[in-house]
Design a protein around this motif. Sequence first.
Motif, PDB file in Angstrom:
ATOM      1  N   THR B   7       0.853  -1.189   0.000  1.00 42.83           N
ATOM      2  CA  THR B   7       0.000   0.000   0.000  1.00 42.83           C
ATOM      3  C   THR B   7       0.882   1.229   0.000  1.00 42.83           C
ATOM      4  OG1 THR B   7       0.004  -0.058   2.374  1.00 42.83           O
ATOM      5  CG2 THR B   7      -1.929  -0.973   1.284  1.00 42.83           C
ATOM      6  N   ARG B   8       1.209   1.709  -1.158  1.00 40.97           N
ATOM      7  CA  ARG B   8       2.180   2.792  -1.262  1.00 40.97           C
ATOM      8  C   ARG B   8       1.674   4.032  -0.561  1.00 40.97           C
ATOM      9  NH1 ARG B   8       5.307   2.538  -6.812  1.00 40.97           N
ATOM     10  NH2 ARG B   8       6.661   3.793  -5.522  1.00 40.97           N
ATOM     11  N   PHE B   9       2.480   4.504   0.363  1.00 44.45           N
ATOM     12  CA  PHE B   9       2.188   5.742   1.050  1.00 44.45           C
ATOM     13  C   PHE B   9       0.878   5.724   1.787  1.00 44.45           C
ATOM     14  CE2 PHE B   9       5.104   6.798  -2.416  1.00 44.45           C
ATOM     15  CZ  PHE B   9       6.197   6.954  -1.612  1.00 44.45           C
ATOM     16  N   ALA B  10       0.657   4.645   2.487  1.00 41.92           N
ATOM     17  CA  ALA B  10      -0.421   4.650   3.466  1.00 41.92           C
ATOM     18  C   ALA B  10      -0.075   5.689   4.521  1.00 41.92           C
ATOM     19  CB  ALA B  10      -0.549   3.265   4.100  1.00 41.92           C
ATOM     20  N   ALA B  11      -1.068   6.088   5.255  1.00 45.45           N
ATOM     21  CA  ALA B  11      -0.861   7.181   6.208  1.00 45.45           C
ATOM     22  C   ALA B  11       0.156   6.839   7.288  1.00 45.45           C
ATOM     23  CB  ALA B  11      -2.189   7.573   6.845  1.00 45.45           C
ATOM     24  N   ASN B  12       0.411   5.563   7.502  1.00 42.14           N
ATOM     25  CA  ASN B  12       1.299   5.183   8.598  1.00 42.14           C
ATOM     26  C   ASN B  12       2.669   4.677   8.141  1.00 42.14           C
ATOM     27  OD1 ASN B  12       0.466   2.862   7.424  1.00 42.14           O
ATOM     28  ND2 ASN B  12       0.138   1.739   9.324  1.00 42.14           N
ATOM     29  N   CYS B  13       3.050   4.932   6.899  1.00 43.95           N
ATOM     30  CA  CYS B  13       4.379   4.513   6.465  1.00 43.95           C
ATOM     31  C   CYS B  13       5.431   5.418   7.100  1.00 43.95           C
ATOM     32  CB  CYS B  13       4.483   4.478   4.940  1.00 43.95           C
ATOM     33  SG  CYS B  13       4.762   6.062   4.162  1.00 43.95           S
ATOM     34  N   PRO B  14       6.641   4.910   7.294  1.00 47.48           N
ATOM     35  CA  PRO B  14       7.680   5.644   8.031  1.00 47.48           C
ATOM     36  C   PRO B  14       7.904   7.041   7.468  1.00 47.48           C
ATOM     37  CG  PRO B  14       8.434   3.429   7.544  1.00 47.48           C
ATOM     38  CD  PRO B  14       7.135   3.602   6.827  1.00 47.48           C
ATOM     39  N   LEU B  15       7.822   7.132   6.178  1.00 47.34           N
ATOM     40  CA  LEU B  15       8.045   8.422   5.545  1.00 47.34           C
ATOM     41  C   LEU B  15       7.078   9.452   6.087  1.00 47.34           C
ATOM     42  CD1 LEU B  15       9.852   9.580   3.319  1.00 47.34           C
ATOM     43  CD2 LEU B  15       7.935   9.263   1.774  1.00 47.34           C
ATOM     44  N   ARG B  16       5.828   9.080   6.193  1.00 48.51           N
ATOM     45  CA  ARG B  16       4.817  10.048   6.583  1.00 48.51           C
ATOM     46  C   ARG B  16       4.813  10.285   8.077  1.00 48.51           C
ATOM     47  NH1 ARG B  16      -0.489   9.159   2.994  1.00 48.51           N
ATOM     48  NH2 ARG B  16      -1.072  10.927   4.282  1.00 48.51           N
ATOM     49  N   VAL B  17       5.270   9.308   8.839  1.00 52.62           N
ATOM     50  CA  VAL B  17       5.289   9.455  10.291  1.00 52.62           C
ATOM     51  C   VAL B  17       6.479  10.296  10.742  1.00 52.62           C
ATOM     52  CG1 VAL B  17       5.527   8.194  12.469  1.00 52.62           C
ATOM     53  CG2 VAL B  17       4.070   7.293  10.667  1.00 52.62           C
ATOM     54  N   LEU B  18       7.553  10.261   9.991  1.00 55.71           N
ATOM     55  CA  LEU B  18       8.786  10.903  10.421  1.00 55.71           C
ATOM     56  C   LEU B  18       9.230  12.050   9.509  1.00 55.71           C
ATOM     57  CD1 LEU B  18      11.155  11.094  12.288  1.00 55.71           C
ATOM     58  CD2 LEU B  18      12.104   9.029  11.311  1.00 55.71           C
ATOM     59  N   PHE B  19       9.015  11.866   8.227  1.00 58.19           N
ATOM     60  CA  PHE B  19       9.507  12.862   7.273  1.00 58.19           C
ATOM     61  C   PHE B  19       8.921  14.247   7.533  1.00 58.19           C
ATOM     62  CE2 PHE B  19       9.360  15.006   3.126  1.00 58.19           C
ATOM     63  CZ  PHE B  19      10.702  15.006   2.825  1.00 58.19           C
ATOM     64  N   ASP B  20       7.624  14.282   7.800  1.00 54.82           N
ATOM     65  CA  ASP B  20       6.963  15.556   8.047  1.00 54.82           C
ATOM     66  C   ASP B  20       7.607  16.329   9.191  1.00 54.82           C
ATOM     67  OD1 ASP B  20       5.291  14.912   6.056  1.00 54.82           O
ATOM     68  OD2 ASP B  20       3.493  14.685   7.272  1.00 54.82           O
ATOM     69  N   GLN B  21       8.190  15.601  10.120  1.00 59.31           N
ATOM     70  CA  GLN B  21       8.750  16.249  11.306  1.00 59.31           C
ATOM     71  C   GLN B  21      10.118  16.868  11.035  1.00 59.31           C
ATOM     72  OE1 GLN B  21       7.654  15.532  14.976  1.00 59.31           O
ATOM     73  NE2 GLN B  21       5.679  15.435  13.954  1.00 59.31           N
ATOM     74  N   ILE B  22      10.794  16.390  10.036  1.00 62.36           N
ATOM     75  CA  ILE B  22      12.146  16.893   9.801  1.00 62.36           C
ATOM     76  C   ILE B  22      12.236  17.721   8.521  1.00 62.36           C
ATOM     77  CG2 ILE B  22      13.231  14.991  11.028  1.00 62.36           C
ATOM     78  CD1 ILE B  22      13.808  13.703   8.310  1.00 62.36           C
ATOM     79  N   ALA B  23      11.158  17.734   7.755  1.00 64.46           N
ATOM     80  CA  ALA B  23      11.206  18.416   6.462  1.00 64.46           C
ATOM     81  C   ALA B  23      10.523  19.774   6.515  1.00 64.46           C
ATOM     82  CB  ALA B  23      10.558  17.545   5.388  1.00 64.46           C
ATOM     83  N   ASP B  24      10.441  20.345   7.681  1.00 57.02           N
ATOM     84  CA  ASP B  24       9.812  21.660   7.767  1.00 57.02           C
ATOM     85  C   ASP B  24      10.824  22.751   7.441  1.00 57.02           C
ATOM     86  OD1 ASP B  24      10.567  22.836  10.832  1.00 57.02           O
ATOM     87  OD2 ASP B  24      10.884  20.717  10.408  1.00 57.02           O
ATOM     88  N   LYS B  25      10.381  23.953   7.582  1.00 62.37           N
ATOM     89  CA  LYS B  25      11.165  25.118   7.147  1.00 62.37           C
ATOM     90  C   LYS B  25      12.529  25.229   7.829  1.00 62.37           C
ATOM     91  CE  LYS B  25      10.091  30.097   6.483  1.00 62.37           C
ATOM     92  NZ  LYS B  25      10.900  30.251   5.290  1.00 62.37           N
ATOM     93  N   TRP B  26      12.650  24.826   9.088  1.00 68.46           N
ATOM     94  CA  TRP B  26      13.868  25.136   9.831  1.00 68.46           C
ATOM     95  C   TRP B  26      14.680  23.943  10.327  1.00 68.46           C
ATOM     96  CZ3 TRP B  26      14.914  29.960   8.909  1.00 68.46           C
ATOM     97  CH2 TRP B  26      13.880  30.884   8.782  1.00 68.46           C
TER      98      TRP B  26
END
Lengths: 123, 123
Positions: B7-26
């Motif tokens: 299930t590509r890019f389900a809401a709970n894949c590692p990318l979505r759980v963690l990436f959002d936290q480190i890919a912000d503006k700062w």
Amino acid sequence: MEICPVTRFAANCPLRVLFDQIADKWSMMVLAVLESGPLRFNAVKRQLEGVTQKALTQCLRRLERNGLITRRVLPASPIAVEYELTPLGRSLQDPFKALYLWTVASLPQVELARQAFDERIAA
Amino acid sequence: MEICPVTRFAANCPLRVLFDQIADKWSMMVLAVLESGPLRFNAVKRQLEGVTQKALTQCLRRLERNGLITRRVLPASPIAVEYELTPLGRSLQDPFKALYLWTVASLPQVELARQAFDERIAA
DNA sequence: CCGTATCCTAAAGGATACTG
DNA sequence: CAGTATCCTTTAGGATACGG
């Protein structure tokens, strides 16, 4: 290697001019989904759980504007549109995969840290 | 390697759980700034052009919660606080640098693409 | 099918004032 | 110095309806 030397992270450093555009909620996933070949709008949409049409449209436009994907209207009725990676878009996948591998490898440790932090502030 | 297979890019894949936290503006910039050693709040702030105190505080908290940095209150008056990378935070710098190198190398091409796109929609 | 346009709500983000 | 708290403005985001 030093990152953004001299005036570190001035507003016009490459990171801030470009990173913000590719580090949003969906861009990286779109690029990954397109890796195996061109796809139509709804084919992309189906693979990104929870994305709205509006959000996906905006994301695809931005990727197109930055030269990472192309948009091609197929001569069909009803209308069909195909999105495809450019060579530049394809070149982003290696660094992206490194990041993805990091998230997979680090998530357990991150979850432990989150637990510890949340318990600490609850006390 | 396939990214988020099945299930590509389900809401709970590692990318979505963690990436959002480190890919912000700062976040990425904070990690880079801390690379050479621990720094105090305002020392970090001075290197990030345009960041507000509120935004930086939130960013540092999130990084701390995810186990990427530590926060240490020094016994001083007036109060002094030191932020430092954890080994986990340090391990993120390699993938990040790969991304940074990509932005530096690709920016000229991206700017051309932006120009072409903007002219095309203006017409 | 692939969007755009509109409306509305939720969330982000800056400015300012205040505290240990 | 390093925040927190409050207010306010701006922006992002979803829902819906409609058009080529």
